[in-house]
Write an enzyme that holds these catalytic residues in place. Structure first.
Site, PDB file in Angstrom:
ATOM      1  N   ARG A  89       0.858  -1.192   0.000  1.00 33.88           N
ATOM      2  CA  ARG A  89       0.000   0.000   0.000  1.00 33.88           C
ATOM      3  C   ARG A  89       0.892   1.239   0.000  1.00 33.88           C
ATOM      4  NH1 ARG A  89      -3.669   0.006   4.832  1.00 33.88           N
ATOM      5  NH2 ARG A  89      -5.000  -1.339   3.576  1.00 33.88           N
ATOM      6  N   ARG A 199      -4.432   2.610  17.508  1.00 30.65           N
ATOM      7  CA  ARG A 199      -5.085   2.038  16.330  1.00 30.65           C
ATOM      8  C   ARG A 199      -4.764   2.931  15.141  1.00 30.65           C
ATOM      9  NH1 ARG A 199      -9.194  -1.924  16.708  1.00 30.65           N
ATOM     10  NH2 ARG A 199      -9.030  -2.001  14.451  1.00 30.65           N
ATOM     11  N   LYS A 200      -5.274   2.530  13.967  1.00 30.18           N
ATOM     12  CA  LYS A 200      -5.074   3.346  12.779  1.00 30.18           C
ATOM     13  C   LYS A 200      -5.721   4.715  12.970  1.00 30.18           C
ATOM     14  CE  LYS A 200      -9.147   1.979  10.055  1.00 30.18           C
ATOM     15  NZ  LYS A 200      -9.596   1.414   8.766  1.00 30.18           N
ATOM     16  N   GLY A 462     -17.403  -5.866   2.032  1.00 32.49           N
ATOM     17  CA  GLY A 462     -17.522  -7.315   2.159  1.00 32.49           C
ATOM     18  C   GLY A 462     -17.879  -7.815   3.532  1.00 32.49           C
ATOM     19  N   CYS A 467     -14.801  -1.376   5.304  1.00 30.24           N
ATOM     20  CA  CYS A 467     -13.762  -0.701   4.513  1.00 30.24           C
ATOM     21  C   CYS A 467     -14.344  -0.013   3.284  1.00 30.24           C
ATOM     22  CB  CYS A 467     -12.686  -1.707   4.100  1.00 30.24           C
ATOM     23  SG  CYS A 467     -11.782  -2.418   5.500  1.00 30.24           S
ATOM     24  N   GLY A 468     -15.440  -0.536   2.761  1.00 26.64           N
ATOM     25  CA  GLY A 468     -16.086   0.085   1.604  1.00 26.64           C
ATOM     26  C   GLY A 468     -17.033   1.216   1.959  1.00 26.64           C
TER      27      GLY A 468
END
Length: 539
Positions: A89, A199-200, A462, A467-468
């Site tokens: 990424r 976390r992110k 999904g 994430c989408g």
């Protein structure tokens, strides 16, 4: 390999020791959760000098913590569903990439043969798939030569920083976000930047009336000076936006206003505070909004201002109080088609990339088009599309005639234009359905059946990790399972009503999960009922 739990919702240890930040000694390892222990024992950035050695030894020789956690600090992702094949990424601040950079990435994808592909992400970024571990040292060295990096693009790090994809070109822009995004990234990736967050962390800078960025942990939105209307625009600060399997929130006003030049230090100060005080015990309660809730908004704001003053110096100007008013009032434009730039005689060409998926040959062709017809620069959008910029008027007709534009259309259908999808079960072990393939097939079928008065934004994901970004869609779809004829089958939950304007709203669940085979019929009815679609006459 050692067993290290890296799942999404783990960790119930009761000790609250925090991992080390710059200039602090490491805490004792006893009592840390498994993930935090792995991070505290060795920072992934320290693997960089050893990457060639690790690659030579082979991925199967790596301990699980290195394979599944630490390599992500270098932007290298082990994919359990494609063992031996890795993802890289990138970091592309503001979604800007040059033709020669894209060509280098295309060469890496091409070397992977049938396994290779690239995805445009919802953070204006690229992910390369199908690479071997031995590909990594030469790829990362080549990326550095052309000004690219994948540093800290995964796991508990600040992710790619987003901004207006039309920055510098947009006749409607309020502030050019490119230098601001670049300055924030440089501050965060410096040696004294955060190396291990709870976390992110997502950061975004808005620069136009349609810059919707409230799904980020930290968002800066253009706003007038609270005391001097004649002063240059600055930014109001929004905090706490995120999506997860447990909770979904839009960012809320922190009550502060900043000058543009204050953004990098403020971001670093806020992240240092989060580093120290964020939850490192329960990973499913470690995003920034939980810290804001725990301290209370006023106490949290006071603490962050104090951290900023300590970092910037006592003589620096403090952030000003602000009511949260900002100038972002419209849903994001799709940016597709041939559009007039603010520079006289120049245009951008917004190309629709179906589900954001690219192959090596297409990447090379996009680079050629950018160099032949524009200035050699491309922009990636959060809707997973690509813009070729700085195209003179006299080159537009020739660009329109290029064969690639038959696939990457300037004017796609009303459902295709703003369809966003995560990678799905093809590459992600969490996903319950093949989102990209399913989304494309369903949209193709619906556009055969229906005429729509305007574009409808759909987001496909999904699994519940979102994430989408299904909650941002006018229609959101989430992979699930449902019973059909006595059997459990692939299905999708449907969400309706996401709104990204001056009064934003997250989409809400609509009914039960629908088997994928029934999805076109169900969505057809919803599009007719809620979005003014008309059924086409039978041929």
């Amino acid at each position: 390999m050692n067993s290290i739990d890296t799942s999404v919702d783990t960790d119930t240890d009761t000790h609250t020791a925090s991992a080390p930040a710059s200039g602090r000694s490491a805490p004792p390892l006893e009592g840390l959760s498994k993930v935090e222990r792995a991070k505290a024992e060795l920072c992934g950035l320290d693997l960089a000098p050893r990457l060639a050695e690790l690659a030579a030894a082979g991925w199967e020789s790596l301990d699980e913590a290195t394979l599944t956690i630490r390599l992500k600090w270098l932007g290298i992702f082990f994919r359990p569903v494609t063992p031996g094949r890795f993802m890289v990424r990138l970091r592309l601040p503001n979604g800007v990439i040059r033709a020669e950079q894209l060509e280098l990435l295309a060469d890496a994808v091409d070397r992977c043969g049938e396994h290779g592909s690239a995805d445009i992400t919802t953070r204006q970024n690229l992910q390369l798939r199908g690479l071997l571990l031995e590909d990594m040292p030469p790829l990362l060295e080549g990326m550095e030569r052309v000004g690219l990096t994948s540093r800290q693009s995964g796991h508990d790090n600040p992710r790619n920083i987003t901004g207006n994809p039309l920055a510098g070109l947009d006749p409607e822009e309020l502030i050019d976000t490119r230098p601001l995004v670049a300055a924030i990234q440089a501050r965060l990736l410096a040696d004294d930047g955060p190396r291990n967050l709870p976390r992110k962390f997502n950061v975004a800078v808005g620069g136009a009336p349609d810059s919707f960025v409230l799904h980020n942990d930290l968002a800066f939105l253009p706003a007038p000076h609270p005391q001097d209307p004649a002063a240059p625009l600055g930014f109001t600060v929004m905090v706490g936006g995120f999506f997860s399997a447990q909770r979904n929130e839009l960012a809320v006003p922190l009550g502060l206003w900043l000058r543009a030049d204050q953004l990098p230090d403020f971001t670093l100060a806020l992240l240092r505070h989060y580093d120290i005080h964020g939850n490192r015990v329960q990973r499913n309660k470690s995003r920034l909004m939980y810290l804001v809730d725990g301290l209370g908004l006023v106490a949290y704001r006071d603490a962050v201002v104090a951290a900023y003053r300590e970092l910037a110096g006592a003589s620096s100007q403090a952030p000003l109080p602000h009511d949260g008013h900002h100038l972002v009032v419209r849903p994001p434009r799709d940016g597709l088609g041939l559009q007039v730039q603010k520079q006289a005689g120049l245009h951008w060409a917004g190309l629709h990339v179906p589900m954001g998926r690219l192959d090596a040959a297409t990447m090379v062709e996009l680079a050629r088009l950018a160099r032949t017809y524009g200035s050699g620069e491309l922009r990636l959008t959060e809707a997973q599309n690509v813009l070729i910029v700085n195209v003179p008027t006299d080159r537009l007709a020739a660009l329109e005639a290029e064969p690639l534009l038959e696939r990457f259309r300037l004017e796609p259908g009303a459902l295709q234009a703003e369809a966003v999808s995560c990678t799905g079960s093809r590459y992600c072990s969490f996903a319950l359905i093949p989102t990209k393939r399913t989304a494309q097939a369903v949209i193709d079928e619906l556009e055969k059946r229906l005429e729509l008065p305007e574009a409808v934004r759909s987001h496909w994901t999904g699994c519940p990790n979102a994430c989408g970004q299904p909650y941002m869609g006018q229609i959101g779809l989430m992979g699930a399972k449902a019973r059909q004829d006595g059997q459990m089958v692939e299905a999708a939950k449907i969400f309706l009503g996401g709104r990204l304007d001056h009064d934003p709203q997250l989409a809400e669940l609509h009914g039960k999960a629908v088997p994928l085979s029934e999805l076109p019929d169900v969505l057809e009815g919803l599009l007719v009922e809620h979005f003014g679609a008309r059924r086409r006459a039978a041929p």
